[in-house]
Write a protein that holds these residues in place. Structure first.
Motif, PDB file in Angstrom:
ATOM      1  N   ILE A  74       0.858  -1.186   0.000  1.00  0.00           N
ATOM      2  CA  ILE A  74       0.000   0.000   0.000  1.00  0.00           C
ATOM      3  C   ILE A  74       0.893   1.235   0.000  1.00  0.00           C
ATOM      4  CG2 ILE A  74      -0.247  -0.059   2.518  1.00  0.00           C
ATOM      5  CD1 ILE A  74      -3.078   1.113   2.063  1.00  0.00           C
ATOM      6  N   ASP A  75       0.582   2.146  -0.897  1.00  0.00           N
ATOM      7  CA  ASP A  75       1.384   3.374  -1.036  1.00  0.00           C
ATOM      8  C   ASP A  75       2.866   3.053  -1.176  1.00  0.00           C
ATOM      9  OD1 ASP A  75      -0.957   4.895  -0.784  1.00  0.00           O
ATOM     10  OD2 ASP A  75      -0.746   5.060   1.396  1.00  0.00           O
ATOM     11  N   ALA A  95      -5.283   1.325   4.833  1.00  0.00           N
ATOM     12  CA  ALA A  95      -5.880   0.785   3.604  1.00  0.00           C
ATOM     13  C   ALA A  95      -7.243   1.396   3.294  1.00  0.00           C
ATOM     14  CB  ALA A  95      -6.034  -0.730   3.733  1.00  0.00           C
ATOM     15  N   LYS A  98      -8.541   2.936  -0.107  1.00  0.00           N
ATOM     16  CA  LYS A  98      -7.454   2.819  -1.085  1.00  0.00           C
ATOM     17  C   LYS A  98      -7.433   1.446  -1.753  1.00  0.00           C
ATOM     18  CE  LYS A  98      -4.420   5.899   1.527  1.00  0.00           C
ATOM     19  NZ  LYS A  98      -3.195   5.970   2.334  1.00  0.00           N
ATOM     20  N   VAL A 100      -5.141  -1.818  -2.526  1.00  0.00           N
ATOM     21  CA  VAL A 100      -3.985  -2.524  -1.981  1.00  0.00           C
ATOM     22  C   VAL A 100      -3.687  -3.697  -2.907  1.00  0.00           C
ATOM     23  CG1 VAL A 100      -3.065  -3.828  -0.031  1.00  0.00           C
ATOM     24  CG2 VAL A 100      -4.587  -1.885   0.378  1.00  0.00           C
ATOM     25  N   THR A 124      -5.445  -7.145  -6.721  1.00  0.00           N
ATOM     26  CA  THR A 124      -5.700  -5.847  -6.096  1.00  0.00           C
ATOM     27  C   THR A 124      -7.081  -5.822  -5.455  1.00  0.00           C
ATOM     28  OG1 THR A 124      -4.245  -4.741  -7.673  1.00  0.00           O
ATOM     29  CG2 THR A 124      -5.820  -3.354  -6.496  1.00  0.00           C
TER      30      THR A 124
END
Length: 196
Positions: A74-75, A95, A98, A100, A124
């Motif tokens: 994540i990110d 999360a 968003k 992941v 995803t």
């Protein structure tokens, strides 16, 4: 057929593999799972899947061995298994709202012929916007502290998502069966003709 070994201590991976109706032995590999400096998530899971299979081969030199490893990203940051409630809360808060991506490394090693097949399967998940109250409730219900990303998609964890993207939902549980079937075929194992 050669003895099939699942090189994992995960009860979740074992349940997924049982779907194929193949007899197998589960044996946990003993390897260092530390991330190497500069290693990407796909490189990490592919390396660990291969290392797990090779570690098991020492005890089963005639077997077909499945190695698998998974991380969530994540990110751009790799998330592992949370291990406890507090870390799981942090993972799910980060999360929330968003996407992941989970990377699952899969290896099939024929210890008899020394042949290694391996790949990385991405999947995803898109998280709903979650409140801290919802996160605590979910974690108390399922206690997914040994699951990468802090959820079990095969249970109540499905309520955390708005969308899933990938070729095989089994990937989320740590064992992409569609790809595993392809690798088994390369070693002459057809799961649709096992009893013929």
């Amino acid at each position: 057929m050669q003895t099939l070994i699942l090189g994992s201590s995960s009860p979740f991976r074992a349940e997924v593999l049982k779907k194929l109706g193949i007899d197998f032995i589960q044996h946990a590999p003993d390897i260092d799972e530390s991330v190497l400096e500069g290693e990407t998530a796909p490189s990490l899971v592919e390396r660990l899947a291969k290392e797990k299979a090779l570690a098991i081969a020492k005890d089963y030199p005639e077997a077909l061995i499945i190695g698998s490893d998974q991380v969530a990203v994540i990110d751009g940051k790799i998330l592992g298994k949370p291990g406890n409630h507090e870390t799981a809360v942090k993972q799910l808060l980060s999360a929330s709202g968003k996407a992941v991506t989970f990377y699952t490394g899969l290896a099939l090693y024929n210890a008899q012929s020394l042949t290694m097949h391996h790949l990385v399967e991405p999947f995803t998940v898109h998280f709903r916007s979650l409140s801290e109250k919802q996160i605590h409730f979910y974690l108390e219900q399922e206690k997914p502290y040994q699951c990468a990303g802090s959820f079990k998609s095969e249970g109540l964890g499905i309520a955390l998502f708005t969308k899933l993207e990938g070729d095989d939902p089994n990937s989320l549980i740590g064992l992409p069966l569609i790809k595993l079937i392809e690798l088994l075929n390369k070693e002459g194992v057809d799961v649709l003709q096992l009893n013929e």
